[in-house]
Write an enzyme that holds these catalytic residues in place. Structure first.
Site, PDB file in Angstrom:
ATOM      1  N   VAL A   1       6.631   6.160  -0.801  1.00 19.52           N
ATOM      2  CA  VAL A   1       5.607   6.608  -1.145  1.00 19.52           C
ATOM      3  C   VAL A   1       4.478   5.722  -0.808  1.00 19.52           C
ATOM      4  O   VAL A   1       3.587   6.245   0.514  1.00 19.52           O
ATOM      5  CB  VAL A   1       5.375   7.180  -2.855  1.00 19.52           C
ATOM      6  CG1 VAL A   1       3.914   8.009  -2.287  1.00 19.52           C
ATOM      7  CG2 VAL A   1       6.282   7.914  -3.431  1.00 19.52           C
ATOM      8  N   CYS A   2       4.499   3.902  -1.000  1.00 25.14           N
ATOM      9  CA  CYS A   2       3.808   3.328   0.218  1.00 25.14           C
ATOM     10  C   CYS A   2       2.791   3.751   1.067  1.00 25.14           C
ATOM     11  O   CYS A   2       2.063   3.642   1.831  1.00 25.14           O
ATOM     12  CB  CYS A   2       3.656   2.332  -0.881  1.00 25.14           C
ATOM     13  SG  CYS A   2       4.037   1.919  -2.395  1.00 25.14           S
ATOM     14  N   PRO A   3       4.082   3.460   1.773  1.00 30.54           N
ATOM     15  CA  PRO A   3       3.943   4.101   3.566  1.00 30.54           C
ATOM     16  C   PRO A   3       2.918   5.246   3.749  1.00 30.54           C
ATOM     17  O   PRO A   3       2.262   4.821   4.799  1.00 30.54           O
ATOM     18  CB  PRO A   3       4.486   3.398   4.064  1.00 30.54           C
ATOM     19  CG  PRO A   3       5.946   3.193   2.996  1.00 30.54           C
ATOM     20  CD  PRO A   3       5.449   3.295   2.342  1.00 30.54           C
TER      21      PRO A   3
END
Length: 187
Positions: free
Chosen positions: A46-48
């Site tokens: 999810v972070c990218p």
């Protein structure tokens, strides 16, 4: 106790920014609006998507005199490696702050102690270094830069127009409210 209307606590960290390692402190958050954007870890899922969304909106944020600081408990070396190896992360032009000791994550009360990672925390900080907006999301829920932009615009508006407030779903250019006894029970 809420961090809203509190000053950012002191910290010193190294960030990867524009191909270099640079020192970042709480003093860098003063003099302009800032977003401190915590995420759990580099090289994840999810972070990218979140960091890429911020990168896609960075020019607009900059035009509003807003600097973005992404922060995870990874090192600045890991941030460089991720920036060099991912097309999405390679778009990032804002500082990617390393917080391997967790000092910044603890200062903002987003540290998940049992795993040593930060929650998905978003903080909008005014030019005096005071936290005006904070939002914490569960690890499996990604954030949206357009929602963040709306909140920044509202925070900047009310800072320039004391006595006015922005109602729900307020968009730049729309009517605001001036709280008064006359409005009680009429909204």
């Amino acid at each position: 106790m809420s961090l809203i209307n509190t000053e950012v606590k002191p910290f010193k960290a190294t960030a990867f920014h524009n191909g270099e390692f640079v020192e970042i402190t709480e003093a860098d958050l003063k003099g302009k609006w800032s977003v401190v954007f915590f995420y759990p870890a580099d090289f994840t899922f999810v972070c990218p998507t979140e960091l890429g969304d911020l990168a896609d909106n960075y020019a607009e944020l900059q035009s509003r005199d807003v600097e973005v600081y992404s922060v995870s408990t990874d090192t600045h070396f890991t941030h460089k490696a991720w920036h060099s190896s991912s097309e999405t992360i390679g778009k990032i032009q804002y500082p990617m702050v390393g917080d391997p000791t967790g000092v910044i994550s603890r200062n903002f009360e987003v540290m998940i102690e049992e795993v040593g990672l930060a929650e998905r925390g978003t903080f909008i900080i005014d030019p005096e270094g005071v936290i005006q907006v904070m939002e914490i999301s569960a690890g499996n829920i990604g954030r949206d830069a357009s929602e963040l932009l709306r909140k920044i615009k509202a925070a900047q508006y009310v800072a320039k127009h004391p006595g006015e407030v922005c109602p729900a779903k307020w968009k730049e250019g729309e009517a605001t409210l001036t709280p008064s006894l006359d409005l009680v029970g009429k909204i």
